[in-house]
Design a protein around this motif. Structure first.
Motif, PDB file in Angstrom:
ATOM      1  N   UNK A  17      15.925  53.990  -7.058  1.00 32.39           N
ATOM      2  CA  UNK A  17      15.500  54.849  -5.961  1.00 32.39           C
ATOM      3  C   UNK A  17      13.994  55.099  -6.099  1.00 32.39           C
ATOM      4  N   UNK A  18      13.439  55.719  -5.096  1.00 29.86           N
ATOM      5  CA  UNK A  18      12.023  56.071  -5.155  1.00 29.86           C
ATOM      6  C   UNK A  18      11.862  57.575  -4.906  1.00 29.86           C
ATOM      7  N   UNK A  19      11.065  58.193  -5.752  1.00 26.49           N
ATOM      8  CA  UNK A  19      10.785  59.618  -5.639  1.00 26.49           C
ATOM      9  C   UNK A  19       9.273  59.804  -5.645  1.00 26.49           C
ATOM     10  N   UNK A  20       8.743  60.311  -4.551  1.00 25.57           N
ATOM     11  CA  UNK A  20       7.294  60.472  -4.386  1.00 25.57           C
ATOM     12  C   UNK A  20       6.570  59.148  -4.622  1.00 25.57           C
ATOM     13  N   UNK A  21       7.223  58.069  -4.165  1.00 28.14           N
ATOM     14  CA  UNK A  21       6.610  56.748  -4.282  1.00 28.14           C
ATOM     15  C   UNK A  21       6.813  56.072  -5.618  1.00 28.14           C
ATOM     16  N   UNK A  22       7.369  56.801  -6.585  1.00 27.70           N
ATOM     17  CA  UNK A  22       7.579  56.244  -7.925  1.00 27.70           C
ATOM     18  C   UNK A  22       9.017  55.777  -8.096  1.00 27.70           C
ATOM     19  N   UNK A  23       9.232  54.617  -8.753  1.00 30.35           N
ATOM     20  CA  UNK A  23      10.599  54.113  -8.952  1.00 30.35           C
ATOM     21  C   UNK A  23      11.385  54.960  -9.946  1.00 30.35           C
ATOM     22  N   UNK A  24      12.630  55.243  -9.609  1.00 31.54           N
ATOM     23  CA  UNK A  24      13.539  55.963 -10.502  1.00 31.54           C
ATOM     24  C   UNK A  24      14.772  55.083 -10.713  1.00 31.54           C
ATOM     25  N   UNK A  25      14.990  54.656 -11.943  1.00 32.48           N
ATOM     26  CA  UNK A  25      16.108  53.761 -12.250  1.00 32.48           C
ATOM     27  C   UNK A  25      17.394  54.581 -12.369  1.00 32.48           C
ATOM     28  N   UNK A  26      18.340  54.339 -11.444  1.00 33.54           N
ATOM     29  CA  UNK A  26      19.624  55.041 -11.490  1.00 33.54           C
ATOM     30  C   UNK A  26      20.633  54.275 -12.323  1.00 33.54           C
ATOM     31  N   UNK A  27      20.674  52.966 -12.154  1.00 32.92           N
ATOM     32  CA  UNK A  27      21.534  52.091 -12.959  1.00 32.92           C
ATOM     33  C   UNK A  27      20.736  50.864 -13.378  1.00 32.92           C
ATOM     34  N   UNK A  28      20.971  50.411 -14.607  1.00 38.52           N
ATOM     35  CA  UNK A  28      20.208  49.294 -15.157  1.00 38.52           C
ATOM     36  C   UNK A  28      21.161  48.288 -15.792  1.00 38.52           C
ATOM     37  N   UNK A  29      21.355  47.147 -15.125  1.00 35.64           N
ATOM     38  CA  UNK A  29      22.218  46.070 -15.645  1.00 35.64           C
ATOM     39  C   UNK A  29      23.580  46.619 -16.071  1.00 35.64           C
ATOM     40  N   UNK A  30      24.191  47.371 -15.196  1.00 38.26           N
ATOM     41  CA  UNK A  30      25.441  48.084 -15.494  1.00 38.26           C
ATOM     42  C   UNK A  30      26.650  47.219 -15.143  1.00 38.26           C
ATOM     43  N   UNK A  31      27.565  47.088 -16.093  1.00 33.51           N
ATOM     44  CA  UNK A  31      28.797  46.327 -15.872  1.00 33.51           C
ATOM     45  C   UNK A  31      29.999  47.182 -16.246  1.00 33.51           C
ATOM     46  N   UNK A  32      31.051  47.086 -15.427  1.00 37.80           N
ATOM     47  CA  UNK A  32      32.245  47.895 -15.642  1.00 37.80           C
ATOM     48  C   UNK A  32      33.397  47.298 -14.849  1.00 37.80           C
ATOM     49  N   UNK A  33      34.595  47.383 -15.402  1.00 45.22           N
ATOM     50  CA  UNK A  33      35.786  46.917 -14.690  1.00 45.22           C
ATOM     51  C   UNK A  33      36.871  47.978 -14.797  1.00 45.22           C
ATOM     52  N   UNK A  34      37.476  48.318 -13.644  1.00 46.05           N
ATOM     53  CA  UNK A  34      38.559  49.297 -13.589  1.00 46.05           C
ATOM     54  C   UNK A  34      39.826  48.590 -13.133  1.00 46.05           C
ATOM     55  N   UNK A  35      40.916  48.783 -13.875  1.00 48.17           N
ATOM     56  CA  UNK A  35      42.181  48.123 -13.557  1.00 48.17           C
ATOM     57  C   UNK A  35      43.246  49.143 -13.180  1.00 48.17           C
ATOM     58  N   UNK A  36      44.311  48.670 -12.570  1.00 48.66           N
ATOM     59  CA  UNK A  36      45.411  49.550 -12.166  1.00 48.66           C
ATOM     60  C   UNK A  36      46.021  50.239 -13.385  1.00 48.66           C
ATOM     61  N   UNK A  37      46.541  51.444 -13.170  1.00 51.09           N
ATOM     62  CA  UNK A  37      47.304  52.142 -14.198  1.00 51.09           C
ATOM     63  C   UNK A  37      46.514  52.688 -15.360  1.00 51.09           C
ATOM     64  N   UNK A  38      45.222  52.970 -15.179  1.00 52.43           N
ATOM     65  CA  UNK A  38      44.441  53.561 -16.272  1.00 52.43           C
ATOM     66  C   UNK A  38      43.654  54.762 -15.760  1.00 52.43           C
ATOM     67  N   UNK A 193      45.049  53.848 -10.450  1.00 45.77           N
ATOM     68  CA  UNK A 193      43.930  54.007 -11.384  1.00 45.77           C
ATOM     69  C   UNK A 193      43.107  55.223 -10.983  1.00 45.77           C
ATOM     70  N   UNK A 194      42.564  55.920 -11.987  1.00 46.75           N
ATOM     71  CA  UNK A 194      41.742  57.103 -11.744  1.00 46.75           C
ATOM     72  C   UNK A 194      40.449  56.999 -12.549  1.00 46.75           C
ATOM     73  N   UNK A 195      39.351  57.400 -11.931  1.00 44.67           N
ATOM     74  CA  UNK A 195      38.075  57.537 -12.636  1.00 44.67           C
ATOM     75  C   UNK A 195      37.678  59.004 -12.563  1.00 44.67           C
ATOM     76  N   UNK A 196      37.546  59.644 -13.733  1.00 44.51           N
ATOM     77  CA  UNK A 196      37.199  61.062 -13.814  1.00 44.51           C
ATOM     78  C   UNK A 196      35.751  61.198 -14.244  1.00 44.51           C
ATOM     79  N   UNK A 197      34.902  61.636 -13.327  1.00 51.06           N
ATOM     80  CA  UNK A 197      33.516  61.945 -13.657  1.00 51.06           C
ATOM     81  C   UNK A 197      33.404  63.451 -13.727  1.00 51.06           C
ATOM     82  N   UNK A 198      33.264  63.975 -14.943  1.00 51.17           N
ATOM     83  CA  UNK A 198      33.362  65.431 -15.080  1.00 51.17           C
ATOM     84  C   UNK A 198      32.624  65.923 -16.305  1.00 51.17           C
TER      85      UNK A 198
END
Length: 322
Positions: A17-38, A193-198
């Motif tokens: 993203x960009x904030x006041x013209x400056x780059x802000x890295x939110x995610x960097x080379x992020x890998x993830x896999x979510x499967x059923x039943x977890x 499947x559930x992802x809990x961000x908390x």
């Protein structure tokens, strides 16, 4: 037992993203896999990239690099929302709802929006499971607790395969949290499947079978909860020492163990312990100054302790622990 299949995948995803013209890295080379039943606990400090993960998963934003896929197919840039028929989302403890409509009317509407048939029997099951007393009063007239329950019901009514829950316990009383726990456990048994961000780490510890930790937009841990809990020692010994006796205590502690004691305040120190034998040795060595201590506590290390230690480890510039 349901055979697991891959649902949501992030492959080398970056988002800036960009904030006041400056780059802000939110995610960097992020890998993830979510499967059923977890149930996956997604942990990270504020600004680590958790919300960006949710936005990418729902198609609200697109990746600058990498690929986001649903059931093995990359989300199309022209129409990235078709998979939402199988996904439920709760953002910051709130679901999408129209205040002028009742819980029942909202449920019918959201089913129609997702081209899903409204199941009156399933609706009744959710109402009972969430202990909702009134489904016909407009949302705006409900108590705070019932508004929270209505948000959960709205994210579940179309029978999603994956549910993304962002701060699902925010503002919820203990009875609501217990209802939510039962719903998650029931859903997992059916392959959901559930992802809990908390930030409610006790809740995450009780429910999650897998922990994913993000720091500074990068994944620093991804594995079974048991592996996460085994990253460091099993116990934490805390001592509260009168400031006038700090020097004597330090001398006794330095002769007792080669480990580093962590000062959490001017007079309180902590040490991670592997087993009770080590505790006994430390206490024997501390006998000459033990009577000067104002308090002592030995407890099992929690998921919150592991998480804090891992994040501090990352902030000191170490690499990922995956």
């Amino acid at each position: 037992m349901h055979k697991r299949s891959e649902l949501l995948t992030f492959d080398g995803v970056s988002k800036i993203y960009r904030k006041s013209g400056e780059p802000v890295v939110a995610l960097d080379s992020f890998s993830l896999s979510i499967s059923t039943g977890e149930i996956v606990g997604l942990l990270g400090p504020n600004g680590s990239g958790k919300t960006t993960c949710v936005k990418l998963a729902t198609g609200l934003v697109s990746a600058d690099e990498g690929i986001v896929s649903w059931r093995g197919d990359p989300l199309p840039k022209q129409s990235p929302f078709k998979h939402l028929r199988e996904m439920g989302v709760l953002l910051e403890g709130r679901g999408a709802a129209y205040d002028r409509l009742s819980i029942l009317e909202n449920s019918r509407y959201f089913c129609k929006l997702r081209e899903s048939k409204f199941d009156a029997s399933y609706f009744s099951e959710l109402v009972d499971a969430l202990e909702i007393e009134d489904v016909n009063t407009p949302i705006r007239q409900l108590s705070t607790g019932n508004k929270l329950r209505a948000g959960l019901l709205g994210s579940l009514i179309h029978k999603p395969t994956l549910l993304l829950l962002d701060e699902p316990t925010l503002g919820m009383d203990i009875f609501g949290v217990e209802c939510l726990e039962r719903i998650l456990q029931s859903g997992v048994s059916k392959g959901v499947a559930f992802v809990l961000s908390s930030h409610d780490l006790d809740f995450v510890e009780r429910l999650s079978s897998r922990i994913v930790c993000i720091s500074g937009g990068r994944k620093v841990f991804d594995g079974d909860r048991s592996h996460f809990m085994g990253l460091s020692s099993r116990y934490l010994l805390s001592l509260d020492i009168a400031e006038t006796n700090l020097e004597a205590a330090r001398e006794a502690l330095s002769s007792s163990t080669g480990r580093v004691w962590r000062f959490v305040s001017a007079s309180q120190i902590e040490l991670h312990i592997d087993d009770y034998q080590q505790v006994c040795k430390i206490l024997i060595d501390l006998l000459p100054v033990l009577s000067t201590f104002r308090g002592m506590e030995l407890r099992s290390v929690s998921l919150a302790d592991r998480y804090k230690a891992l994040i501090e480890f990352q902030r000191e510039g170490e690499g990922p622990m995956a």
